[in-house]
Design a protein around this motif. Structure first.
Motif, PDB file in Angstrom:
ATOM      1  N   ALA A  35       7.234  -0.171 -98.321  1.00 36.28           N
ATOM      2  CA  ALA A  35       8.486   0.561 -98.546  1.00 36.28           C
ATOM      3  C   ALA A  35       9.393   0.426 -97.329  1.00 36.28           C
ATOM      4  O   ALA A  35      10.605   0.240 -97.452  1.00 36.28           O
ATOM      5  CB  ALA A  35       8.190   2.023 -98.843  1.00 36.28           C
ATOM      6  N   SER A  36       8.782   0.478 -96.138  1.00 38.76           N
ATOM      7  CA  SER A  36       9.570   0.375 -94.911  1.00 38.76           C
ATOM      8  C   SER A  36      10.226  -0.993 -94.805  1.00 38.76           C
ATOM      9  O   SER A  36      11.325  -1.121 -94.264  1.00 38.76           O
ATOM     10  CB  SER A  36       8.689   0.610 -93.696  1.00 38.76           C
ATOM     11  N   LEU A  37       9.544  -2.007 -95.309  1.00 38.68           N
ATOM     12  CA  LEU A  37      10.126  -3.355 -95.287  1.00 38.68           C
ATOM     13  C   LEU A  37      11.395  -3.389 -96.136  1.00 38.68           C
ATOM     14  O   LEU A  37      12.394  -3.998 -95.748  1.00 38.68           O
ATOM     15  CB  LEU A  37       9.110  -4.384 -95.794  1.00 38.68           C
ATOM     16  N   TRP A  38      11.335  -2.693 -97.294  1.00 31.66           N
ATOM     17  CA  TRP A  38      12.549  -2.620 -98.128  1.00 31.66           C
ATOM     18  C   TRP A  38      13.673  -1.916 -97.387  1.00 31.66           C
ATOM     19  O   TRP A  38      14.825  -2.339 -97.435  1.00 31.66           O
ATOM     20  CB  TRP A  38      12.252  -1.891 -99.447  1.00 31.66           C
ATOM     21  N   LEU A  39      13.319  -0.830 -96.700  1.00 35.52           N
ATOM     22  CA  LEU A  39      14.324  -0.107 -95.921  1.00 35.52           C
ATOM     23  C   LEU A  39      14.928  -1.013 -94.852  1.00 35.52           C
ATOM     24  O   LEU A  39      16.134  -1.031 -94.621  1.00 35.52           O
ATOM     25  CB  LEU A  39      13.678   1.103 -95.241  1.00 35.52           C
ATOM     26  N   MET A  40      14.047  -1.798 -94.223  1.00 34.11           N
ATOM     27  CA  MET A  40      14.512  -2.680 -93.164  1.00 34.11           C
ATOM     28  C   MET A  40      15.437  -3.752 -93.754  1.00 34.11           C
ATOM     29  O   MET A  40      16.439  -4.113 -93.144  1.00 34.11           O
ATOM     30  CB  MET A  40      13.315  -3.329 -92.493  1.00 34.11           C
TER      31      MET A  40
END
Lengths: 271, 423
Positions: free
Chosen positions: A34-39
């Motif tokens: 999910a954090s990768l998507w945010l990034m």
């Protein structure tokens, strides 16, 4: 519009960093994904911000440390996201995103200021010189992040502590691959960048080499990475040794940058 | 309508009986055919794996007993044992308990190796067969779908399936942590042994294609190599082969080290420092322990692997507690659905009955009501019907409300009893 885009990118980077830290502490790969998507979202906002800025000011934002670190953060995030297509290293973001965030924090303090482009930087070679050098250095920064995570995973595997933390960290193979790709691309890009700079110096200052402190330490860093790449490609260094060396090389680069920035006068400073 | 589950597992019965109930013995056709012919069975599912046999059926009201007897007779017949022998190995659950058991089975909480992934696939397969044979209906469809959903939640929301709990899988997991992808890697098997062969088998499943087998006697090496379609080599060739392989598993009975530190170091130099994963399953050890200190070499012996497995087992048990909470929630959801299923028809029947009484009474009074004017007749009718509606309103509203929690079934049963609503 531009301040909004910068803030949006900043917040998304902040959230992704928090997500990554949570994923490592909570040992959940899903949070890292999910954090990768945010990034990626942050990178999107950041790209738009740069685009608007270029249209607004009529040149690539490379004046002063604020703008340069802002660009550096953008390149580093971009390369990291690109690597996600080629390796399974999503958790590496836990080391990359804080670095990007730190640079964004620094950049945020001066991002609104307007500087006048000095005459000496008016030339198409200058942005090329900056972009190539920054990309090379961003690749080295990524290599050091991968190296640090490699050493952590290596420690767990060697000490037979391959338990829960280890199970979420990327494999040694993937981390070493990132290290390899970063060196392989970073070195020629930095070399080209430095050559462009030397060429431009000859045009505006009359000579390619001024014994300026910044030139000297750049050459030293370049030499360090030349040695590392040679060891890797010709001698067959791999894994543990390259991880240690690329971490040390980047620390050297960072020290040289900070010492050079704060203690020595340089003609390579324009704002 | 009732739900009934009878079955046996590795916990309650010996393998000798379970294997006779497995589907591979096509002694008397698929049990579903027989189950469907039973009048006391409306819907059925038959699950047989090497560790368990479960028969889940949905029965008409009041037929649970009969169905239970029928199922036991069927199983005893198939297992070729007497009823009393069978009953010693059986467990039987009905309604909520049956649902709970099925959910636990599908989520692998009841498995020999807790958290193993196979059982869910086996339940799905059993369900597919039942659907194909048109043995399921609304009840079982819903229960099974709910069970799959619950199992999925357990898998994703807990770490019950996260860590390897066998030495073979632990080796695979470590190899993945070292190499990332295992496709195209090569392994060397030194010596023979059940555990090393098992580990090799697990690794081969991950896409490793090249395998070398070394043994004290070359003929034995060739024999094992034949099993894995590998290449046999002699013990003297090991230093040479070590240059080519990525993983080496050793389990010889040799008293000395088969792989010395020096051998590993020199091989590593010649293989340009590519990672080497050494697994030493032998006792006494085959690989010099200090070989593990070399950079890019990862040496695990049987104790290290076992420790990993034990810890993972422990972790799974901890995760199982979380899984039980999730299951409790899902079971509750399912029971709510069942209770709403029971309550609605009861309400309908209740209204029909009372309205029937009203109509009958009105008809009876038709003779004296003729004396009234038409408008008065209408007044009487609407008066009666409004009284009936007023009386019906509170209990139906209350029942609807109760159907949303667990009491619905009890209230519906009481209502059916009080007003003799059973057909």
């Amino acid at each position: 519009m531009t301040p909004f885009l910068f803030k949006a990118a900043f917040c998304a980077y902040l959230l992704s960093t928090l997500g990554y830290v949570t994923s490592i502490l909570g040992k959940r790969v899903r949070i890292a994904r999910a954090s990768l998507w945010l990034m990626s979202a942050a990178f999107g906002f950041h790209s738009l911000f740069l685009l608007f800025r270029i249209v607004e000011r009529g040149h690539i934002p490379i004046l002063g440390y604020h703008e340069v670190l802002n660009l550096f953060a953008w390149i580093m995030a971009g390369i990291f996201i690109f690597f996600q297509f080629r390796t399974r290293t999503v958790v590496l973001g836990a080391f990359v995103s804080p670095v990007v965030l730190l640079m964004m924090i620094y950049a945020s303090r001066g991002i609104g200021s307007v500087a006048v482009m000095p005459a000496v930087l008016k030339g198409t070679l200058v942005p090329v010189h900056v972009l190539l050098s920054l990309t090379g250095e961003a690749l080295f920064a990524l290599a050091s992040c991968a190296g640090a995570m490699y050493l952590l995973q290596d420690h767990f595997l060697k000490r037979k502590k391959a338990r829960r933390v280890s199970s979420i960290l990327p494999s040694l193979g993937d981390l070493d691959r990132i290290n390899h790709l970063c060196l392989l691309w970073g070195f020629p890009l930095l070399t080209l960048g430095v050559l462009m700079g030397a060429f431009w110096a000859r045009v505006v200052w009359g000579s390619s080499w001024q014994w300026d402190p910044k030139q000297v330490w750049t050459l030293a860093v370049w030499g360090t990475y030349a040695v590392l790449l040679h060891q890797r490609l010709a001698i067959g260094w791999k894994g543990h040794k390259t991880a240690v060396f690329s971490l040390l090389a980047f620390l050297f680069f960072l020290t040289a940058f900070l010492v050079g920035k704060n203690l020595f006068p340089t003609i390579h400073r324009f704002v | 309508m009732g739900i009934l589950l009878i079955g046996m597992s590795h916990k309650t019965s010996p393998l000798a009986i379970r294997e006779r109930l497995s589907l591979s013995c096509e002694n008397s056709g698929h049990p579903l055919e027989r189950l469907r012919q039973m009048p006391s069975v409306r819907e059925a599912l038959y699950l047989a794996t090497c560790n368990r046999v479960e028969v889940l059926v949905c029965t008409p009201d009041q037929a649970e007993r009969e169905a239970g007897e029928g199922l036991k007779a069927l199983l005893a017949e198939r297992a070729k044992i007497t009823l009393s022998e069978l009953e010693r190995c059986l467990y039987a659950f009905s309604d909520a308990e049956a649902v709970r058991h099925l959910f636990r089975v599908a989520s692998s909480l009841d498995s020999l190796v807790m958290g193993e992934a196979q059982i869910l696939g086996q339940v799905k397969e059993a369900y597919r067969v039942a659907v194909e044979q048109k043995a399921t209906g609304m009840m079982l469809n819903r229960i099974l779908h709910h069970a799959f959903q619950a199992a999925k939640r357990v898998r994703t929301e807990t770490g019950i399936a996260d860590n390897a709990v066998s030495v073979g899988f632990a080796a695979v997991e470590l190899a993945k942590k070292i190499f990332g992808r295992l496709e195209g890697k090569a392994i060397l098997l030194v010596g023979a042994g059940e555990m090393s062969e098992l580990a090799a088998r697990h690794l081969l499943k991950q896409g490793i294609s090249t395998i070398f087998v070394a043994n004290r006697t070359y003929a034995r090496a060739e024999e094992i190599a034949g099993l894995f379609e590998g290449t046999a080599v002699s013990l003297e060739q090991i230093p040479e082969v070590l240059k080519k392989v990525d993983i080496a598993i050793s389990s010889t009975g040799a008293p000395d080290y088969v792989l010395t530190r020096e051998m590993v170091a020199s091989a590593l130099h010649r293989r340009k420092n590519r990672f080497l994963f050494l697994i030493d399953i032998a006792v006494p050890r085959d690989i010099e322990p200090s070989a593990g200190e070399i950079d890019n070499v990862y040496l695990y012996n049987i104790d290290h692997l076992q420790e990993l497995v034990d810890e993972n087992r422990h972790l799974r048990e901890r995760e199982a507690a979380k899984a039980e909470i999730i299951l409790e929630e899902e079971i509750q959801n399912h029971l709510d659905w069942i209770s709403s299923l029971e309550v609605v028809p009861t309400i309908v029947r209740f209204r029909e009955k009372i309205e029937g009484i009203m109509k009958a009474e009105l008809e009876k009074s038709a003779s004296w009501r003729q004396a009234l004017s038409e408008s008065d007749q209408n007044h009487v009718e609407s008066l009666v019907s409004s009284v009936v509606n007023k009386i019906l309103h509170e209990p139906t509203a209350c029942l609807r409300e109760e159907s949303r929690n667990r009491n619905g079934l009890a209230y519906a049963a009481a209502l059916r009893r009080l007003f003799k609503l059973e057909k």
